[in-house]
Design a protein around this motif. Structure first.
Motif, PDB file in Angstrom:
ATOM      1  N   LEU A   1      21.442 -71.748 -60.277  1.00  0.00           N
ATOM      2  CA  LEU A   1      21.966 -70.461 -59.847  1.00  0.00           C
ATOM      3  C   LEU A   1      22.862 -69.809 -60.892  1.00  0.00           C
ATOM      4  N   MET A   2      23.196 -70.543 -61.959  1.00  0.00           N
ATOM      5  CA  MET A   2      24.089 -69.969 -62.964  1.00  0.00           C
ATOM      6  C   MET A   2      23.426 -68.818 -63.715  1.00  0.00           C
ATOM      7  N   LEU A   3      22.107 -68.840 -63.871  1.00  0.00           N
ATOM      8  CA  LEU A   3      21.442 -67.734 -64.551  1.00  0.00           C
ATOM      9  C   LEU A   3      21.499 -66.453 -63.725  1.00  0.00           C
ATOM     10  N   PRO A   4      21.039 -66.453 -62.461  1.00  0.00           N
ATOM     11  CA  PRO A   4      21.179 -65.207 -61.695  1.00  0.00           C
ATOM     12  C   PRO A   4      22.633 -64.785 -61.515  1.00  0.00           C
ATOM     13  N   GLN A   5      23.534 -65.767 -61.404  1.00  0.00           N
ATOM     14  CA  GLN A   5      24.956 -65.437 -61.302  1.00  0.00           C
ATOM     15  C   GLN A   5      25.416 -64.708 -62.567  1.00  0.00           C
ATOM     16  N   GLY A   6      25.002 -65.214 -63.699  1.00  0.00           N
ATOM     17  CA  GLY A   6      25.394 -64.598 -64.969  1.00  0.00           C
ATOM     18  C   GLY A   6      24.827 -63.202 -65.130  1.00  0.00           C
ATOM     19  N   ILE A   7      23.580 -63.003 -64.713  1.00  0.00           N
ATOM     20  CA  ILE A   7      22.972 -61.673 -64.800  1.00  0.00           C
ATOM     21  C   ILE A   7      23.745 -60.688 -63.934  1.00  0.00           C
ATOM     22  N   LEU A   8      24.082 -61.119 -62.734  1.00  0.00           N
ATOM     23  CA  LEU A   8      24.847 -60.247 -61.840  1.00  0.00           C
ATOM     24  C   LEU A   8      26.208 -59.896 -62.435  1.00  0.00           C
ATOM     25  N   ILE A   9      26.875 -60.870 -63.038  1.00  0.00           N
ATOM     26  CA  ILE A   9      28.208 -60.603 -63.585  1.00  0.00           C
ATOM     27  C   ILE A   9      28.132 -59.682 -64.798  1.00  0.00           C
ATOM     28  N   VAL A  10      27.265 -59.985 -65.772  1.00  0.00           N
ATOM     29  CA  VAL A  10      27.242 -59.152 -66.974  1.00  0.00           C
ATOM     30  C   VAL A  10      26.750 -57.739 -66.662  1.00  0.00           C
ATOM     31  N   PHE A  11      25.936 -57.583 -65.621  1.00  0.00           N
ATOM     32  CA  PHE A  11      25.495 -56.243 -65.250  1.00  0.00           C
ATOM     33  C   PHE A  11      26.573 -55.470 -64.500  1.00  0.00           C
ATOM     34  N   LEU A  12      27.752 -56.088 -64.340  1.00  0.00           N
ATOM     35  CA  LEU A  12      28.910 -55.295 -63.915  1.00  0.00           C
ATOM     36  C   LEU A  12      29.244 -54.264 -64.991  1.00  0.00           C
ATOM     37  N   PHE A  13      28.666 -54.449 -66.186  1.00  0.00           N
ATOM     38  CA  PHE A  13      28.806 -53.443 -67.227  1.00  0.00           C
ATOM     39  C   PHE A  13      28.307 -52.087 -66.736  1.00  0.00           C
ATOM     40  N   THR A  14      27.222 -52.093 -65.967  1.00  0.00           N
ATOM     41  CA  THR A  14      26.702 -50.814 -65.470  1.00  0.00           C
ATOM     42  C   THR A  14      27.615 -50.222 -64.395  1.00  0.00           C
ATOM     43  N   VAL A  15      28.331 -51.073 -63.668  1.00  0.00           N
ATOM     44  CA  VAL A  15      29.327 -50.583 -62.712  1.00  0.00           C
ATOM     45  C   VAL A  15      30.513 -50.006 -63.484  1.00  0.00           C
ATOM     46  N   LEU A  16      30.953 -50.729 -64.504  1.00  0.00           N
ATOM     47  CA  LEU A  16      32.027 -50.228 -65.369  1.00  0.00           C
ATOM     48  C   LEU A  16      31.638 -48.868 -65.939  1.00  0.00           C
ATOM     49  N   HIS A  17      30.418 -48.776 -66.420  1.00  0.00           N
ATOM     50  CA  HIS A  17      29.935 -47.524 -66.997  1.00  0.00           C
ATOM     51  C   HIS A  17      30.012 -46.386 -65.988  1.00  0.00           C
ATOM     52  N   GLU A  18      29.553 -46.637 -64.787  1.00  0.00           N
ATOM     53  CA  GLU A  18      29.543 -45.592 -63.761  1.00  0.00           C
ATOM     54  C   GLU A  18      30.965 -45.203 -63.359  1.00  0.00           C
ATOM     55  N   THR A  19      31.850 -46.177 -63.294  1.00  0.00           N
ATOM     56  CA  THR A  19      33.207 -45.886 -62.843  1.00  0.00           C
ATOM     57  C   THR A  19      34.051 -45.200 -63.911  1.00  0.00           C
ATOM     58  N   ILE A  20      33.799 -45.481 -65.199  1.00  0.00           N
ATOM     59  CA  ILE A  20      34.598 -44.763 -66.208  1.00  0.00           C
ATOM     60  C   ILE A  20      34.167 -43.299 -66.270  1.00  0.00           C
ATOM     61  N   HIS A  21      32.942 -43.006 -65.806  1.00  0.00           N
ATOM     62  CA  HIS A  21      32.531 -41.612 -65.654  1.00  0.00           C
ATOM     63  C   HIS A  21      33.119 -40.997 -64.383  1.00  0.00           C
ATOM     64  N   ARG A  22      33.695 -41.866 -63.540  1.00  0.00           N
ATOM     65  CA  ARG A  22      34.251 -41.468 -62.238  1.00  0.00           C
ATOM     66  C   ARG A  22      33.197 -40.812 -61.347  1.00  0.00           C
ATOM     67  N   THR A  23      32.007 -41.365 -61.391  1.00  0.00           N
ATOM     68  CA  THR A  23      30.918 -40.876 -60.545  1.00  0.00           C
ATOM     69  C   THR A  23      30.444 -41.915 -59.538  1.00  0.00           C
ATOM     70  N   ALA A  24      30.961 -43.143 -59.625  1.00  0.00           N
ATOM     71  CA  ALA A  24      30.545 -44.171 -58.669  1.00  0.00           C
ATOM     72  C   ALA A  24      31.064 -43.850 -57.264  1.00  0.00           C
ATOM     73  N   PHE A  25      32.285 -43.283 -57.211  1.00  0.00           N
ATOM     74  CA  PHE A  25      32.931 -42.978 -55.939  1.00  0.00           C
ATOM     75  C   PHE A  25      33.519 -41.572 -55.988  1.00  0.00           C
ATOM     76  N   ARG A  26      33.749 -41.013 -54.835  1.00  0.00           N
ATOM     77  CA  ARG A  26      34.383 -39.695 -54.773  1.00  0.00           C
ATOM     78  C   ARG A  26      35.859 -39.785 -55.148  1.00  0.00           C
ATOM     79  N   SER A  27      36.528 -40.890 -54.773  1.00  0.00           N
ATOM     80  CA  SER A  27      37.969 -41.044 -55.011  1.00  0.00           C
ATOM     81  C   SER A  27      38.232 -41.513 -56.440  1.00  0.00           C
TER      82      SER A  27
END
Length: 302
Positions: free
Chosen positions: A54-80
């Protein structure tokens, strides 16, 4: 048609609808992403039979938090805005990419996309040989670069031209805080004689980083050095799972053409731009097949 002409042709109603952010949709996507990490992490920490797999899928999920970081620094992930900033800091901490520094880096990338003189993303040159490709995809240069950047920023020696003078102290404070928190976690792990963080977080990230490198290389790799965002950024067609994992960023030409559009509206934007896209790939597999094929032709290797 270039992206400026496309945007000029949108109606006021289309613009309003495309730019509609949502706390509900953002939190729903975040709950799935963080919830999956927490679920797999718990199984790994408990040592359930088969946990190393499970460490491989776990790792993919964690490193793809990069795309969450990307969306949030644009301040488009959430309205607030505060929610975007909070999630950005958490995600940045988990993947060694502090949010404030990355915001400066990424906005410079948007202002100067595919400009060899000014796009900071081109500072780490794309691979031009098979060997460079393999080293790049390993993710090891990425970790080394991120660690050096973090320590340099923490010491107050940030010299990145995209970080304004007024942002230097903020970047330093962010880096110092991150280093201190990493040190606290390391000390607690030592005191408690626990290897939980090692196998729930660190090792999985090493396994997962190559998948993020493969994904990111398709965004601009082999795209022309032009100012038209519909040509200098690539949209890659893929399945629903990958699109959800990457918060719809496979629609990358769309994102660059209209970066204020939130992740959940990018499919709508794609329907409007699809006939004007200059760089697309039918899948990530086909992109890398073509990319590696071009490297073999350049190097003359089989």
């Amino acid at each position: 048609m270039d992206h400026r002409s496309f945007l000029a042709g949108l109606t006021a109603e289309q613009r309003t609808e495309l730019n509609e952010t949502s706390n509900r949709k953002g939190l729903a996507a975040l709950a799935v992403h963080f919830g999956s990490i927490a679920f797999l992490g718990t199984i790994i920490a408990l040592g359930v039979p088969g946990w190393p797999l499970l460490m491989l899928p776990q790792g993919i999920l964690i490193v793809f938090l990069f795309t969450v970081l990307h969306e949030t620094i644009h301040r488009t992930a959430f309205r607030s805005p505060w929610l975007n900033d909070l999630v950005a800091r958490i995600c940045g901490f988990l993947i060694l990419v502090p949010a404030d520094w990355f915001r400066y880096f990424h906005f410079a990338h948007h202002r100067h996309t595919q400009d060899p003189e000014n796009d900071p993303e081109l500072g780490g040159a794309k691979p031009h040989t098979i060997r460079q490709y393999l080293v790049h995809v390993s993710g090891l240069p990425t970790w080394w670069s991120e660690l050096k950047t973090l320590l340099k920023n923490a010491s107050g020696r940030c010299a990145d031209p995209f970080v304004p003078a007024g942002g230097q102290k903020k970047v330093q404070h962010e880096a110092v805080t991150s280093v201190a928190l990493y040190a606290v976690l390391a000390a607690l792990s030592f005191i408690l004689a626990s290897d939980a963080l090692l196998f729930v977080w660190i090792v999985p990230c090493l396994f997962g980083q190559p998948f993020l490198r493969l994904y990111l290389l398709a965004e601009h790799g082999r795209c022309p050095f032009v100012s038209n965002m519909l040509e200098n950024s690539r949209t890659t067609y893929t399945n629903r799972l990958v699109r959800r994992l990457a918060w719809n960023m496979p629609y990358h030409a769309e994102h660059h053409s209209y970066p204020t559009v939130p992740f959940h509206k990018l499919p709508d934007l794609h329907r409007l731009t699809k006939d004007h896209l200059g760089a697309t790939s039918e899948s990530y597999r086909s992109f890398h097949r073509d990319y590696v094929g071009s490297l073999k032709n350049l190097t003359g290797t089989g």
